[in-house]
Design an enzyme around this catalytic site. Structure first.
Site, PDB file in Angstrom:
ATOM      1  N   GLY A  49      39.604  40.190  43.819  1.00  0.00           N
ATOM      2  CA  GLY A  49      40.429  39.589  42.774  1.00  0.00           C
ATOM      3  C   GLY A  49      39.753  38.438  42.062  1.00  0.00           C
ATOM      4  N   CYS A  50      38.506  38.179  42.416  1.00  0.00           N
ATOM      5  CA  CYS A  50      37.740  37.117  41.771  1.00  0.00           C
ATOM      6  C   CYS A  50      36.721  37.748  40.828  1.00  0.00           C
ATOM      7  CB  CYS A  50      37.007  36.270  42.809  1.00  0.00           C
ATOM      8  SG  CYS A  50      38.110  35.425  43.955  1.00  0.00           S
ATOM      9  N   ALA A  51      36.510  37.127  39.693  1.00  0.00           N
ATOM     10  CA  ALA A  51      35.539  37.637  38.722  1.00  0.00           C
ATOM     11  C   ALA A  51      34.117  37.516  39.271  1.00  0.00           C
ATOM     12  CB  ALA A  51      35.650  36.885  37.401  1.00  0.00           C
TER      13      ALA A  51
END
Length: 136
Positions: A49-51
């Site tokens: 869920g992190c870029a």
């Protein structure tokens, strides 16, 4: 309920009028943090869920929670450092009582991070909460 180290960051942020200075401070906090050992950068510690690439490695010292982390993005390393000041040293039950959104809101991070960074920060907080819920 915030830790002393987090309170120190909040106080420092109050004196910084410019967001560029605040970003620099967050990045500096990340630079000062020891890197996570390469052998701990595995799928089990990766935060989805992190870029950017983010790893959080939780551990408990007696009854207190601690975690180490790393990222390939300097601003995210800094956000990990900020989260460490918020959570390290608490019991799992205390971790679950922290209102991370409100505490981080005191720093103004909610208003000044991109949507992707905000989502990543939320994912990190959720991971911290999840591992502590499982540890109670």
């Amino acid at each position: 309920m915030a830790q002393t180290a987090f309170e120190d960051i909040a106080e420092d942020f109050e004196f910084l009028d410019d967001w560029e200075d605040r970003y620099r401070m967050v990045i500096e906090l990340g630079r000062d943090m020891d890197p996570l050992a390469e052998e701990l950068k595995v799928p089990a510690t990766k935060v989805e869920g992190c870029a950017s690439q983010v790893w959080l490695f939780p551990n408990w010292q007696g009854k207190t929670f601690h975690f180490d982390g790393d990222s390939d993005a300097m601003i995210v390393r800094g956000l990990i450092a900020v989260l460490r000041t918020l959570y390290n040293g608490l019991s799992p039950a205390e971790v679950l009582k922290v209102d991370a959104r409100a505490e981080l809101g005191r720093l103004g991070l909610n208003d000044h991070l991109s949507a992707q960074r905000s989502n990543g920060l939320r994912a990190m907080v959720e991971r911290i909460r999840d591992v502590n819920e499982a540890h109670i």
